[in-house]
Design a protein around this motif. Structure first.
Motif, PDB file in Angstrom:
ATOM      1  N   LEU A  65      36.881  38.746  38.507  1.00  0.00           N
ATOM      2  CA  LEU A  65      38.136  38.897  39.027  1.00  0.00           C
ATOM      3  C   LEU A  65      38.182  40.003  40.078  1.00  0.00           C
ATOM      4  O   LEU A  65      36.994  40.401  40.494  1.00  0.00           O
ATOM      5  N   GLY A  66      39.067  40.632  40.473  1.00  0.00           N
ATOM      6  CA  GLY A  66      38.956  41.570  41.494  1.00  0.00           C
ATOM      7  C   GLY A  66      40.144  42.065  42.419  1.00  0.00           C
ATOM      8  O   GLY A  66      39.897  42.648  43.301  1.00  0.00           O
ATOM      9  N   THR A  67      41.392  41.429  41.801  1.00  0.00           N
ATOM     10  CA  THR A  67      42.578  41.939  42.380  1.00  0.00           C
ATOM     11  C   THR A  67      42.650  43.378  42.607  1.00  0.00           C
ATOM     12  O   THR A  67      41.814  44.080  42.019  1.00  0.00           O
TER      13      THR A  67
ATOM     14  N   GLY B  90      44.158  35.624  43.916  1.00  0.00           N
ATOM     15  CA  GLY B  90      44.308  34.687  42.802  1.00  0.00           C
ATOM     16  C   GLY B  90      43.105  34.279  42.042  1.00  0.00           C
ATOM     17  O   GLY B  90      42.079  35.123  41.752  1.00  0.00           O
TER      18      GLY B  90
ATOM     19  N   ARG C  89      49.281  27.266  43.991  1.00  0.00           N
ATOM     20  CA  ARG C  89      49.457  27.912  42.722  1.00  0.00           C
ATOM     21  C   ARG C  89      49.797  29.372  42.995  1.00  0.00           C
ATOM     22  O   ARG C  89      49.617  30.241  43.817  1.00  0.00           O
TER      23      ARG C  89
ATOM     24  N   ASP D 271      50.537  35.718  38.900  1.00  0.00           N
ATOM     25  CA  ASP D 271      51.284  36.951  38.366  1.00  0.00           C
ATOM     26  C   ASP D 271      51.567  38.084  39.528  1.00  0.00           C
ATOM     27  O   ASP D 271      52.567  38.557  39.688  1.00  0.00           O
TER      28      ASP D 271
ATOM     29  N   THR E 200      46.318  43.372  36.415  1.00  0.00           N
ATOM     30  CA  THR E 200      45.132  42.451  37.048  1.00  0.00           C
ATOM     31  C   THR E 200      44.437  41.921  35.850  1.00  0.00           C
ATOM     32  O   THR E 200      44.895  42.217  34.651  1.00  0.00           O
ATOM     33  N   GLY E 201      44.147  40.529  35.945  1.00  0.00           N
ATOM     34  CA  GLY E 201      43.491  39.921  34.944  1.00  0.00           C
ATOM     35  C   GLY E 201      44.084  38.034  35.250  1.00  0.00           C
ATOM     36  O   GLY E 201      44.375  37.823  36.027  1.00  0.00           O
TER      37      GLY E 201
ATOM     38  N   GLY F 130      46.194  35.558  35.379  1.00  0.00           N
ATOM     39  CA  GLY F 130      47.426  35.549  36.010  1.00  0.00           C
ATOM     40  C   GLY F 130      48.497  34.826  35.107  1.00  0.00           C
ATOM     41  O   GLY F 130      49.621  35.239  34.778  1.00  0.00           O
TER      42      GLY F 130
HETATM   43  N1  ASN Z   1      42.254  38.908  40.192  1.00  0.00           N
HETATM   44  C1  ASN Z   1      43.154  38.674  39.402  1.00  0.00           C
HETATM   45  O1  ASN Z   1      43.509  39.840  38.532  1.00  0.00           O
HETATM   46  C2  ASN Z   1      43.787  37.550  39.357  1.00  0.00           C
HETATM   47  C3  ASN Z   1      45.295  37.556  39.502  1.00  0.00           C
HETATM   48  N2  ASN Z   1      45.898  38.241  38.343  1.00  0.00           N
HETATM   49  C4  ASN Z   1      45.699  36.099  39.411  1.00  0.00           C
HETATM   50  O2  ASN Z   1      45.829  35.579  38.373  1.00  0.00           O
HETATM   51  O3  ASN Z   1      46.137  35.674  40.310  1.00  0.00           O
END
Ligand code: ASN
Length: 316
Positions: A164-166, A186, A194, A197, A217-218, A220
Motif C-alpha cells: 500500500l502507500g497512501t 486506492g 471504487r 475509505d 491507511t490500510g 479501505g
Molecule cells: N493505501 C491505502 O491505504 C489504501 C486506501 N486505504 C484505500 O483502500 O483506498
C-alpha cells in the motif's frame, strides 16, 4: 500551544530497496508541514503542504505514483478536515490532477458540499482553475508493472494489496487547532469507480478540536466498515491516550473484519501516536523541535529539527 505534526506514507509492505526513499519522503513532508506551523501557520495549511509533498513523490501511492485501477488508469481519493469547525472537503475517483488534496480543500472552502466525485470533481477543479495534467505524468513504471502482474492468471491480488502507500498528515497548531489530510490512489486493480475509505469522512480521516485528529491507511473496505478515524477519536473522548485508542481500534478492525492498517494521531494537548497492524508503515513526527521517524514496529530514530533541515536533501 506548541505545534506538533505527524505524517504517514502508508501502512503495508515496503520493499527493502524502497525503504530509504520512503523514510526520506516522510521526513521531507513532515519538515515542510512543520515549517508552516513554526511560522505561526495553521494546522490546515501544514497538513495540506505535507500531503502535497508526498503526492509529488513517486514513491507513494498518491498523486504521482498512484496505483492503477482495473483498466490501468489512475483514480485518486483525498480528504481534508478542519478540527475548529468540522469543515471538511473530499474528492473521489479524480483523474489527471497532480494534487487531489488541493481540490479537496477547494471543495471544503468553495462549496456547500463535503464530497465531489469523478466527473463532477473534474468539472469543479476546472472551474477553480486547477491545471489538468496528462495521465502519464501520474503513472510510474512500478505502478504499471504491478498492474500488469495483477492481470496475470496466476496472480495473487491479496498479496499485491499489501504493497500500500497512501499518505496522510495530522497537526496541532499554536492556536490549538487540529486538522487532518489523507490522499491515495486506492487499491491496485480496483474496479472503476471504487470509492475507498480515504474520501469518506470518519474513515480516511477526522479532526475535531474537542479531542484530536487522525489519518488512516490500510485496507479501505475494512477501514470503512469500522469507521476507523472516528472510532479512534471516540476512544480518546472516553479518556484513552492516542496510542491506546489507536491500538484498541486497530485490534477491533483486525478481529471484527480481518482488516489491517495504520493510523497517525495527535490529540488536542499535543500527544501523538503512529501505530500499525501491518508489517510496516513509514511515518515521521516533529514535536518540540525534535524529529522522530521510522518504518518498522519499535523503530524510532531521533534528530533535532535544525539538524534535519540542514540535511533535508540527504537520505534518512
Ligand atoms: N493505501 C491505502 O491505504 C489504501 C486506501 N486505504 C484505500 O483502500 O483506498
Amino acid at each position: 500551544m506548541k505545534p506538533v505534526i505527524v505524517v504517514h506514507g502508508g501502512a503495508g509492505r515496503i520493499f527493502k530497496e524502497q525503504e530509504k526513499a520512503c523514510r526520506s519522503g516522510v521526513v521531507r513532508a513532515v519538515l515542510r508541514g512543520y515549517g508552516i506551523l513554526k511560522r505561526g501557520g495553521t494546522a490546515l495549511d501544514a497538513v495540506e503542504e505535507a500531503v502535497r509533498s508526498m503526492e509529488d513523490d513517486p514513491h507513494f501511492n498518491a498523486g504521482c505514483g498512484s496505483v492503477l485501477n482495473e483498466k490501468g488508469e489512475v483514480e485518486m481519493d483525498a480528504i481534508i478536515m478542519d478540527g475548529k469547525n468540522l469543515a471538511s472537503g473530499a474528492v473521489s475517483a479524480v483523474k489527471c490532477v497532480a494534487n487531489p488534496i488541493k481540490i479537496a480543500r477547494l471543495v471544503m472552502e468553495k462549496t456547500k458540499h463535503v464530497l465531489l466525485t469523478d466527473q463532477g470533481a473534474h468539472l469543479f477543479a476546472q472551474a477553480m482553475g486547477v491545471p489538468e495534467i496528462p495521465e502519464e505524468k501520474l503513472i510510474t513504471e512500478r505502478s504499471q508493472e504491478r498492474w500488469k502482474k495483477n492481470l496475470e492468471p496466476d496472480s495473487n491480488p491479496e498479496e499485491f494489496q499489501k504493497d500500500l502507500g497512501t499518505v496522510g498528515a495530522v497537526a496541532l497548531d499554536s492556536e490549538g487547532n487540529v486538522a487532518c489530510a489523507t490522499s491515495t490512489g486506492g487499491l491496485s486493480n480496483k474496479l472503476i469507480g471504487r470509492v475507498g475509505d480515504t474520501a469518506c469522512i470518519g474513515s480516511g480521516g477526522y479532526a475535531d478540536n474537542y479531542s484530536g485528529a487522525a489519518s488512516t491507511t490500510g485496507h479501505g473496505e475494512s477501514i470503512m466498515k469500522v469507521v476507523l478515524a472516528r472510532l479512534i477519536l471516540y476512544h480518546m473522548e472516553q479518556g484513552m491516550s492516542p496510542e491506546m485508542a489507536a491500538d484498541t481500534a486497530l485490534d477491533y478492525m483486525k478481529t471484527r473484519v480481518g482488516g489491517l492498517g495504520g493510523v497517525i494521531i495527535v490529540n488536542n494537548s499535543g500527544e501523538w501516536a503512529a501505530r500499525f497492524s501491518t508489517k510496516q508503515m513509514s511515518w515521521a513526527t516533529v514535536k518540540d523541535d525534535q524529529l522522530y521517524y521510522g518504518i518498522y514496529t519499535g523503530e524510532r530514530h531521533t534528530k533535532s529539527v535544525d539538524e534535519a533541515f540542514a540535511s533535508e536533501s540527504e537520505e534518512f
